[in-house]
Write an enzyme that holds these catalytic residues in place. Structure first.
Site, short mmCIF file in Angstrom:
data_model
loop_
_atom_site.label_atom_id
_atom_site.label_comp_id
_atom_site.label_asym_id
_atom_site.label_seq_id
_atom_site.Cartn_x
_atom_site.Cartn_y
_atom_site.Cartn_z
N THR A 127 -15.91 15.11 -22.34
CA THR A 127 -15.44 15.90 -23.48
C THR A 127 -14.50 16.97 -22.93
O THR A 127 -14.56 17.30 -21.74
CB THR A 127 -16.61 16.62 -24.18
OG1 THR A 127 -17.17 17.55 -23.26
CG2 THR A 127 -17.68 15.64 -24.61
N GLU A 183 -19.01 11.66 -27.77
CA GLU A 183 -20.41 11.28 -27.58
C GLU A 183 -20.82 10.10 -28.46
O GLU A 183 -21.90 9.56 -28.32
CB GLU A 183 -21.32 12.48 -27.89
CG GLU A 183 -21.25 13.61 -26.87
CD GLU A 183 -20.16 14.63 -27.17
OE1 GLU A 183 -19.19 14.28 -27.88
OE2 GLU A 183 -20.27 15.78 -26.69
N LYS A 220 -18.15 33.52 -41.34
CA LYS A 220 -19.33 34.02 -42.05
C LYS A 220 -18.96 35.30 -42.78
O LYS A 220 -18.85 36.35 -42.19
CB LYS A 220 -20.47 34.24 -41.05
CG LYS A 220 -20.91 32.92 -40.45
CD LYS A 220 -21.80 33.06 -39.25
CE LYS A 220 -21.96 31.70 -38.58
NZ LYS A 220 -20.93 31.40 -37.55
N TRP A 249 -20.44 31.10 -46.31
CA TRP A 249 -19.62 30.49 -45.29
C TRP A 249 -18.27 30.09 -45.88
O TRP A 249 -18.22 29.48 -46.95
CB TRP A 249 -20.29 29.22 -44.77
CG TRP A 249 -21.39 29.52 -43.80
CD1 TRP A 249 -21.81 30.75 -43.38
CD2 TRP A 249 -22.19 28.56 -43.12
NE1 TRP A 249 -22.84 30.61 -42.49
CE2 TRP A 249 -23.09 29.28 -42.32
CE3 TRP A 249 -22.24 27.17 -43.12
CZ2 TRP A 249 -24.03 28.65 -41.50
CZ3 TRP A 249 -23.18 26.54 -42.31
CH2 TRP A 249 -24.06 27.28 -41.51
P1 ADP Z 1 -13.92 17.51 -27.94
O1 ADP Z 1 -15.22 18.21 -28.17
O2 ADP Z 1 -13.66 17.03 -26.61
O3 ADP Z 1 -12.76 18.10 -28.68
P2 ADP Z 1 -13.99 15.12 -29.50
O4 ADP Z 1 -12.61 14.66 -29.41
O5 ADP Z 1 -15.08 14.22 -29.22
O6 ADP Z 1 -14.18 16.17 -28.56
O7 ADP Z 1 -14.15 15.89 -30.85
C1 ADP Z 1 -15.20 15.73 -31.72
C2 ADP Z 1 -15.11 16.76 -32.80
O8 ADP Z 1 -13.86 16.71 -33.48
C3 ADP Z 1 -16.11 16.55 -33.89
O9 ADP Z 1 -17.37 17.05 -33.52
C4 ADP Z 1 -15.48 17.31 -35.04
O10 ADP Z 1 -15.72 18.69 -34.95
C5 ADP Z 1 -14.01 17.08 -34.83
N1 ADP Z 1 -13.53 16.00 -35.69
C6 ADP Z 1 -13.32 14.72 -35.36
N2 ADP Z 1 -12.85 14.03 -36.41
C7 ADP Z 1 -12.77 14.89 -37.45
C8 ADP Z 1 -12.37 14.79 -38.82
N3 ADP Z 1 -11.94 13.66 -39.35
N4 ADP Z 1 -12.46 15.91 -39.58
C9 ADP Z 1 -12.90 17.07 -39.08
N5 ADP Z 1 -13.28 17.22 -37.81
C10 ADP Z 1 -13.22 16.16 -36.99
#
Ligand code: ADP
Length: 544
Positions: A185, A330, A441, A446
């Site tokens: 990540t 993940e 917040k 929220w």
């Molecule tokens: P990193 O934590 O490395 O940025 P990822 O690319 O795995 O990792 O990102 C995952 C996160 O991206 C999700 O937990 C979410 O917060 C956000 N995310 C992914 N797709 C969407 C989406 N369609 N809408 C909103 N948030 C998203």
């Protein structure tokens, strides 16, 4: 009573063999790092992946060894996906956009034995090689004619390695729960964490992604994954394409609107996938040039929330179906997709767009639960929100070699904590409110930064927008909107507030708006909220 079916393992090597056998003449097209377009077929790709696998063995790569890549989406990277995993080694794709310190950490944490790299990334490796004692060989992903002068000691040439081998390797059979690939990540807080996928999880995820309720991939598709192969295995597309025999079009290093549009047209691309920033670039290019998207049938957007205006632009202006997906590293990564059910087809366009602007329905295989601030499961009423937990056969059960991170990431029942705040409605459609650390917040309520950003990006003069919470003596936190105007436009604060006034509740309106030439983006194309919070930490809201 046990059933009487064959227990055949789901493995990545034989997956490519299937593509070669049944879709042998289907093309894989690449805009190479060197420049020219390269094209060949699944049959040739498999032959070369087998040659590569033999070369890896000759270099001492054994079962379970980690082989790293620092590379664009290209046919050579595709061969590595299959050649490395196919012999039971682990393909560790590294995101070259990470900071040097993270790159240093990741390679050492993974203990990568070999590192394959594109020409573009030779300077990065030269800088870090001294801090990567585990790496025995660097292989530059090019041919002899393009081998650079480099300080990387004993750098090998990819094409020489492949050419030196015959293709008589048979993909070995082993336990499907063997590790196949590794992806870290981006680690916005703390060190990056490793998700270690298995052959089984990868193949199950591919079945799910190909299915009609997901991305609906078939052998009649021509797919251009803009999402990098160093970002969660390009959302699993290389495997899904091999499984369905779809044509693949790899964009190499050129991800700007004009270059993408050129490939969409010349390669008759039907499906493309990427993060919102990439599509913003493409849509701006189309707006400026008046070009169309003939032939492209659908785009999948994920990684960050797809602004409703983007979905509208694709569908209404260009006739391209726009599908939002949600997931995480993940989760291999796909968890949900926002598609309409039959009953939604009778609803108004406005209602349909509202569904498509959410994150959608879980794929079969992904279980979800929402836990409120009080620790109790929340009802599926589309209103109650809380933290989203997931479990399933393509979701990590632990981080790679990271006990503290693993401890923090799972509840007692073994569900994975996503860090996303969401609600789920009675039909099962999930909407991300925010990442738990980004939600604002305000006086016990929220405010979803995503909602405000989405609304702002519908303004005709705004290219991109981000919202952060700033301290407020009365309300705890209040939103600050940071706006990047479209080229040549100068929207006023008043016009933006007026525009937002029709879209979001009054108490959600930003307390102030600032203009910026651009927003900071992270290694996976997301707006870096932490950076913005740092940048504006001295900023005083006029209401404070
Ligand atoms: P990193 O934590 O490395 O940025 P990822 O690319 O795995 O990792 O990102 C995952 C996160 O991206 C999700 O937990 C979410 O917060 C956000 N995310 C992914 N797709 C969407 C989406 N369609 N809408 C909103 N948030 C998203």
């Amino acid at each position: 009573m046990r059933g009487l079916m064959m227990d055949r393992p789901l493995l990545i090597g034989p997956l490519l063999h299937y593509a070669a056998e049944y879709h042998g003449d289907t093309e894989i097209v690449t805009r190479t790092t060197e420049g020219p377009i390269h094209r060949y077929s699944y049959a040739e790709a498999e032959r070369r992946a087998r040659q590569l696998a033999k070369a890896l063995k000759r270099l001492g790569v054994g079962f379970g060894d980690r082989v790293a890549t620092l590379a664009w989406n290209t046919h050579r990277h595709f061969e590595l996906y299959f050649g490395v995993s196919g012999i039971g080694a682990v393909c560790h794709t590294i995101n070259p956009r990470l900071f040097a310190d993270q790159l240093r950490y990741i390679v050492n944490h993974a203990e990568d034995k070999l590192l394959f790299l594109d020409l573009t990334f030779v300077p990065i490796a030269e800088k870090l090689a001294a801090q990567w004692p585990c790496v025995r060989h660097y292989v530059i992903m090019t041919d002899r004619a393009h081998m650079p002068e480099t300080g990387l000691s004993g750098a090998l040439c990819y094409e020489d390695l492949v050419a030196a081998e015959t293709a008589d390797l048979v993909w070995p059979e082993f336990d499907e729960n063997t590790a196949s690939s590794l992806c870290y990540t981006s680690g916005t807080t703390g060190n990056p964490k490793g998700a270690l996928y298995t052959h089984r999880s990868t193949l199950l995820h591919s079945f799910a992604v190909c299915s009609a309720n997901a991305v609906a991939i078939s052998m009649r598709d021509s797919i251009l994954p803009v999402v990098p192969m160093f970002h969660v295995n390009a959302w699993g597309i290389p495997y899904a394409a091999a499984m369905s025999g779809a044509k693949l079009v790899f964009p190499g290093p050129k991800l700007d609107g004009a270059s993408l549009h050129e490939l969409f047209t010349s390669e008759k691309v039907t499906l493309s996938l990427g993060v919102p920033t990439v599509w913003l670039g493409l849509l701006q290019h189309l707006e400026q040039t008046g070009k169309r998207l003939d032939g492209l049938q659908r785009v999948t957007v994920g990684g960050s929330a797809a602004p409703r205006a983007m979905i509208e632009a694709f569908e209404e202006k260009y006739g391209v179906q726009c599908i939002q997906g949600w997931g995480m590293t993940e989760m291999s990564p796909v968890g949900t997709l926002a598609l309409l059910k039959a009953k939604h087809l009778l609803r108004s366009r406005d209602e349909q767009l509202a569904i498509k602007a959410g994150q959608g329905l879980a794929l079969y295989g992904v279980d979800m639960k929402v836990i409120g601030a009080d620790g109790t499961p929340q009802p599926r009423d589309g209103k109650a929100s809380g933290e989203l937990y997931v479990r399933g056969p393509w979701i990590i059960g632990a981080y790679y070699n990271d006990e503290p991170a693993t401890q923090a990431a799972f509840d007692e029942a073994g569900w994975f904590r996503t860090g996303d705040v969401c609600s789920i409605d009675a039909d099962g459609y999930m909407t991300i409110v925010d990442r738990s650390k980004d939600v604002i917040k305000s006086g016990g309520e929220w405010i979803s930064s995503i909602d405000v950003e989405n609304a702002a990006m519908g303004h005709p003069d705004i290219a991109e927008a981000a919202v952060i919470g700033l301290p407020h003596p009365k309300w705890d936190e209040r939103p600050l909107l940071i706006v990047v105007p479209k080229p040549g436009r100068q929207p006023s604060k008043e016009s933006i507030l007026d525009f937002l006034g029709n879209k979001i509740a009054k108490w959600q309106l930003p307390d102030d708006i600032v203009f910026a030439p651009e927003l900071p983006h992270g290694a996976t194309g997301k707006v870096l909220k932490a950076r913005l919070r740092e940048q504006f930490k001295e900023y005083r809201l006029p209401t404070a």
